[in-house]
Each structure stands twice: as structure tokens, then as C-alpha cells.
Design a protein around this motif. Structure first.
Motif, PDB file in Angstrom:
ATOM      1  N   LEU A   5       0.817  -1.214   0.000  1.00 23.97           N
ATOM      2  CA  LEU A   5       0.000   0.000   0.000  1.00 23.97           C
ATOM      3  C   LEU A   5       0.853   1.268   0.000  1.00 23.97           C
ATOM      4  O   LEU A   5       0.592   2.208  -0.776  1.00 23.97           O
ATOM      5  N   MET A   9       1.457   4.428  -2.756  1.00 26.65           N
ATOM      6  CA  MET A   9       1.382   5.872  -2.478  1.00 26.65           C
ATOM      7  C   MET A   9       2.637   6.571  -2.992  1.00 26.65           C
ATOM      8  O   MET A   9       2.553   7.629  -3.620  1.00 26.65           O
ATOM      9  N   ARG A  29      -1.430  11.903   6.346  1.00 25.04           N
ATOM     10  CA  ARG A  29      -2.390  11.664   7.428  1.00 25.04           C
ATOM     11  C   ARG A  29      -2.831  10.209   7.443  1.00 25.04           C
ATOM     12  O   ARG A  29      -3.116   9.630   6.389  1.00 25.04           O
ATOM     13  N   ASP A  30      -2.940   9.663   8.660  1.00 25.15           N
ATOM     14  CA  ASP A  30      -3.479   8.313   8.810  1.00 25.15           C
ATOM     15  C   ASP A  30      -4.978   8.354   8.502  1.00 25.15           C
ATOM     16  O   ASP A  30      -5.703   9.238   8.956  1.00 25.15           O
ATOM     17  N   ILE A  31      -5.457   7.384   7.746  1.00 29.58           N
ATOM     18  CA  ILE A  31      -6.862   7.353   7.314  1.00 29.58           C
ATOM     19  C   ILE A  31      -7.800   7.009   8.479  1.00 29.58           C
ATOM     20  O   ILE A  31      -8.998   7.297   8.406  1.00 29.58           O
ATOM     21  N   ASN A  32      -7.267   6.425   9.529  1.00 34.80           N
ATOM     22  CA  ASN A  32      -8.066   6.023  10.695  1.00 34.80           C
ATOM     23  C   ASN A  32      -7.400   6.580  11.955  1.00 34.80           C
ATOM     24  O   ASN A  32      -6.806   5.831  12.743  1.00 34.80           O
ATOM     25  N   LEU A  40       1.581   9.427   9.430  1.00 35.64           N
ATOM     26  CA  LEU A  40       2.513   8.316   9.207  1.00 35.64           C
ATOM     27  C   LEU A  40       3.685   8.859   8.394  1.00 35.64           C
ATOM     28  O   LEU A  40       3.472   9.625   7.443  1.00 35.64           O
ATOM     29  N   ASN A  87       5.320   0.162  15.079  1.00 38.13           N
ATOM     30  CA  ASN A  87       4.831  -1.179  15.389  1.00 38.13           C
ATOM     31  C   ASN A  87       5.625  -2.200  14.573  1.00 38.13           C
ATOM     32  O   ASN A  87       5.912  -1.966  13.386  1.00 38.13           O
ATOM     33  N   GLY A  93       1.488  -5.038  16.641  1.00 38.85           N
ATOM     34  CA  GLY A  93       0.312  -4.400  16.038  1.00 38.85           C
ATOM     35  C   GLY A  93       0.532  -3.923  14.617  1.00 38.85           C
ATOM     36  O   GLY A  93      -0.254  -3.117  14.104  1.00 38.85           O
ATOM     37  N   GLN A  94       1.588  -4.416  13.948  1.00 45.21           N
ATOM     38  CA  GLN A  94       1.844  -3.975  12.577  1.00 45.21           C
ATOM     39  C   GLN A  94       0.865  -4.624  11.605  1.00 45.21           C
ATOM     40  O   GLN A  94       0.672  -5.847  11.632  1.00 45.21           O
ATOM     41  N   VAL A  95       0.260  -3.788  10.765  1.00 44.12           N
ATOM     42  CA  VAL A  95      -0.716  -4.249   9.770  1.00 44.12           C
ATOM     43  C   VAL A  95      -0.191  -4.016   8.353  1.00 44.12           C
ATOM     44  O   VAL A  95      -0.424  -4.819   7.450  1.00 44.12           O
ATOM     45  N   VAL A  96       0.494  -2.898   8.155  1.00 46.28           N
ATOM     46  CA  VAL A  96       1.067  -2.586   6.842  1.00 46.28           C
ATOM     47  C   VAL A  96       2.573  -2.859   6.918  1.00 46.28           C
ATOM     48  O   VAL A  96       3.279  -2.247   7.726  1.00 46.28           O
ATOM     49  N   HIS A 100       6.921   2.193   9.080  1.00 43.09           N
ATOM     50  CA  HIS A 100       6.368   3.549   9.192  1.00 43.09           C
ATOM     51  C   HIS A 100       6.418   4.009  10.638  1.00 43.09           C
ATOM     52  O   HIS A 100       6.239   3.225  11.561  1.00 43.09           O
ATOM     53  N   HIS A 102       4.592   6.240  13.339  1.00 46.01           N
ATOM     54  CA  HIS A 102       3.352   6.942  13.692  1.00 46.01           C
ATOM     55  C   HIS A 102       3.716   8.213  14.451  1.00 46.01           C
ATOM     56  O   HIS A 102       4.589   8.190  15.324  1.00 46.01           O
TER      57      HIS A 102
HETATM   58  P1  AMP Z   1       0.349  -0.336  11.604  1.00 48.36           P
HETATM   59  O1  AMP Z   1      -0.767  -0.998  12.385  1.00 48.36           O
HETATM   60  O2  AMP Z   1       1.453   0.185  12.475  1.00 48.36           O
HETATM   61  O3  AMP Z   1       0.838  -1.206  10.476  1.00 48.36           O
HETATM   62  O4  AMP Z   1      -0.289   0.958  10.980  1.00 48.36           O
HETATM   63  C1  AMP Z   1      -0.874   1.011   9.708  1.00 48.36           C
HETATM   64  C2  AMP Z   1      -1.609   2.301   9.645  1.00 48.36           C
HETATM   65  O5  AMP Z   1      -1.911   2.572   8.280  1.00 48.36           O
HETATM   66  C3  AMP Z   1      -2.938   2.307  10.396  1.00 48.36           C
HETATM   67  O6  AMP Z   1      -2.919   3.297  11.419  1.00 48.36           O
HETATM   68  C4  AMP Z   1      -3.957   2.603   9.300  1.00 48.36           C
HETATM   69  O7  AMP Z   1      -5.016   3.418   9.756  1.00 48.36           O
HETATM   70  C5  AMP Z   1      -3.120   3.282   8.250  1.00 48.36           C
HETATM   71  N1  AMP Z   1      -3.654   3.205   6.905  1.00 48.36           N
HETATM   72  C6  AMP Z   1      -4.138   2.107   6.270  1.00 48.36           C
HETATM   73  N2  AMP Z   1      -4.546   2.429   5.026  1.00 48.36           N
HETATM   74  C7  AMP Z   1      -4.297   3.755   4.877  1.00 48.36           C
HETATM   75  C8  AMP Z   1      -4.494   4.691   3.814  1.00 48.36           C
HETATM   76  N3  AMP Z   1      -5.024   4.321   2.636  1.00 48.36           N
HETATM   77  N4  AMP Z   1      -4.137   5.987   4.002  1.00 48.36           N
HETATM   78  C9  AMP Z   1      -3.603   6.376   5.176  1.00 48.36           C
HETATM   79  N5  AMP Z   1      -3.382   5.543   6.208  1.00 48.36           N
HETATM   80  C10 AMP Z   1      -3.729   4.262   6.068  1.00 48.36           C
END
Ligand code: AMP
Ligand code: ZN
Length: 114
Positions: A5, A9, A29-32, A40, A87, A93-96, A100, A102
Motif C-alpha cells: 500500500l 502511495m 495523514r493516517d486514514i483512521n 505516518l 509497530n 500491532g503492525q498491519v502494513v 512507518h 506513527h
Molecule cells: P500499523 O498498524 O502500524 O501497520 O499501521 C498502519 C496504519 O496505516 C494504520 O494506522 C492505518 O489506519 C493506516 N492506513 C491504512 N490504510 C491507509 C491509507 N489508505 N491511508 C492512510 N493511512 C492508512
């Protein structure tokens, strides 16, 4: 990496709300958002996790912190204070999986983070 992702960008295929960028880093900006201000900061070179950093990445990670300082000042939260965090992997708690930083602020952040 083609499915990453944040690489999309950086390549301009997805347009985040950009706050700052230079040759090495992109801040958006973080989307959530988890705080009134939540950005981020990512390196433009793909590095999956903190575990994947090498000695050669030391300056780049310093540039992430310098970008965070600038973004916090621009957002008007520098004096009040803010939190930076990275993360790493599942329990972190890493998702992406593109490293990055925060940057969270605009309210008292509390400790421990939970
Ligand atoms: P992490 O959990 O540390 O991997 O954080 C991933 C972050 O990416 C989360 O806070 C999400 O809200 C953010 N995120 C996911 N998709 C997007 C997006 N399209 N634009 C901005 N932030 C995003
Ligand atoms: Zn990536």
C-alpha cells in the motif's frame, strides 16, 4: 512489493493526504486517526519491518525522525508534545508491512499505551 500500500502511495498510484515529502521520506495523514493529529512517516524505499533494518538504514531512519519533528511543528503540536512509535510484526500491532513511524498528538497520549 507491488502489492504494498505505501509503495503504491510513493509511486503515485494512490493519493494520500500528504503533509511533507522529500527525496527519502513521505509523510501523510493516517486514514483512521487514533488521536486528533495522526500522521505516518515512511521511507520511500521499501523496508518491511523494524527487524529488516540494516546498518545502511541508520541515516534514513534519522531522516524519518527529522521529518516527524517538522510535521509536528507544522501541525502546531510540537510544544504541547506528541508521541512517535513504530509497530513491528503481529504482537507489535503492525498491519502494513512497509516500515512507518506513527506521529500522534493533539491530546494527552497516556502511558502505558495499552
Ligand atoms: P500499523 O498498524 O502500524 O501497520 O499501521 C498502519 C496504519 O496505516 C494504520 O494506522 C492505518 O489506519 C493506516 N492506513 C491504512 N490504510 C491507509 C491509507 N489508505 N491511508 C492512510 N493511512 C492508512
Ligand atoms: Zn512498500
Amino acid at each position: 512489493m507491488e502489492e504494498c500500500l505505501f509503495c503504491k502511495m510513493i509511486a503515485g498510484e494512490i493519493q494520500p493526504d500528504v503533509l511533507y515529502q522529500d527525496d527519502d521520506v513521505l509523510a501523510f495523514r493516517d486514514i483512521n486517526p487514533q488521536a486528533p493529529f495522526h500522521a505516518l512517516i515512511v521511507p520511500k524505499r521499501h523496508i518491511a519491518t523494524l527487524n529488516d533494518l540494516g546498518e545502511e538504514d541508520a541515516e534514513l531512519m534519522g531522516r524519518l525522525l527529522l521529518a516527524a519533528k517538522r510535521v509536528a511543528a507544522d501541525a502546531g503540536i510540537a510544544e504541547a508534545g506528541y508521541r512517535t512509535l513504530i509497530n513491528c510484526n503481529a504482537e507489535g500491532g503492525q498491519v502494513v508491512f512497509h516500515i512507518h513511524l506513527h506521529l500522534l498528538g493533539g491530546r494527552p497520549m497516556g502511558w502505558p499505551p495499552g
